[in-house]
Design an enzyme around this catalytic site. Structure first.
Site, mmCIF file in Angstrom:
data_model
loop_
_atom_site.group_PDB
_atom_site.id
_atom_site.type_symbol
_atom_site.label_atom_id
_atom_site.label_comp_id
_atom_site.label_asym_id
_atom_site.label_seq_id
_atom_site.Cartn_x
_atom_site.Cartn_y
_atom_site.Cartn_z
ATOM 1 N N ALA A 1 1.195 -0.805 0.195
ATOM 2 C CA ALA A 1 0.056 -0.096 -0.374
ATOM 3 C C ALA A 1 1.082 0.974 0.254
ATOM 4 C CB ALA A 1 -0.739 -0.131 1.002
ATOM 5 N N ASP A 2 0.108 2.056 -0.306
ATOM 6 C CA ASP A 2 0.962 3.308 -0.982
ATOM 7 C C ASP A 2 -0.007 4.864 -0.398
ATOM 8 O OD1 ASP A 2 3.584 5.564 -1.569
ATOM 9 O OD2 ASP A 2 1.958 6.575 -2.103
ATOM 10 N N THR A 3 0.069 5.305 0.973
ATOM 11 C CA THR A 3 -0.992 6.271 1.564
ATOM 12 C C THR A 3 -0.034 7.830 1.035
ATOM 13 O OG1 THR A 3 -1.599 4.536 2.812
ATOM 14 C CG2 THR A 3 -2.428 6.758 3.684
#
Length: 197
Positions: free
Chosen positions: A69-71
């Site tokens: 994931a990349d937030t």
């Protein structure tokens, strides 16, 4: 039991994945280098980073599911990742004070056995209360904002500033559990009965 690999060293993401599927996963940090890719829309950038992390970790395994994931925080067209200094954290918080903004996450599940990859975008709207300069300075001194996208932790002391959230709360923490649960079930993982054989 299918092997599940979390491509993240983030303790928050580890706790959230544990909440969803228990202890049945291993952690393998990605060495993927995030670039800015000028001109690429913010939503496409977090999707690209998420995919890059998953593919980087997938190279080290022969089977299983890799989750990455990349937030980031998106405000007025600007992506805010983790601040690199206390000064940058204060700048971010002053910009977000009293504002509405988005928390966006690129989420990837890479199935090594079928060589299929699912990458989706999750977006959550956050309303931040007005924060005084004194409150911002005091909050930054706690150290909490320094490794958080947008310089605040909704699951920590930063909750005192978050007036309202519309969408997946867990996305703001760093891993959209509702969307991830749907993808895992499509991939043959039952979150209620453990992994299917």
């Amino acid at each position: 039991m299918r092997q599940i690999i979390l491509a993240s060293a983030s303790p928050r993401r580890q706790e959230l994945l544990k909440q969803l599927i228990g202890d049945n996963f291993r952690v393998y940090s990605s060495s993927y280098m995030e670039s800015t890719y000028p001109g690429l829309p913010p939503e496409e950038l977090v999707l690209r980073h998420s995919t890059g992390k998953a593919r980087d970790v997938a190279k080290h395994f022969n089977s299983g599911l890799v989750i990455s994931a990349d937030t980031s925080v998106l405000f007025n067209g600007e992506l805010m990742g983790k601040p690199e200094s206390s000064e940058e954290a204060e700048r971010m918080l002053k910009l977000l004070s009293g504002q509405r903004f988005l928390v966006i996450t690129g989420l990837t599940v890479f199935d090594l056995d079928s060589e299929t990859e699912i990458t989706e975008l999750e977006s959550t709207t956050v309303w931040m209360d007005e924060i005084s300069n004194e409150q911002i300075s005091a909050y930054v001194r706690t150290g909490e904002p320094l490794d958080k996208a947008g310089a605040f932790a909704v699951q920590g002391k930063g909750a005192a500033f978050v007036k309202r959230i519309e969408g997946d709360f867990f996305n703001v923490v760093g891993l959209p559990l509702f969307r991830l649960g749907k993808i895992l079930q499509k991939s043959g993982v039952s979150i209620f009965e453990g992994n299917l054989p």
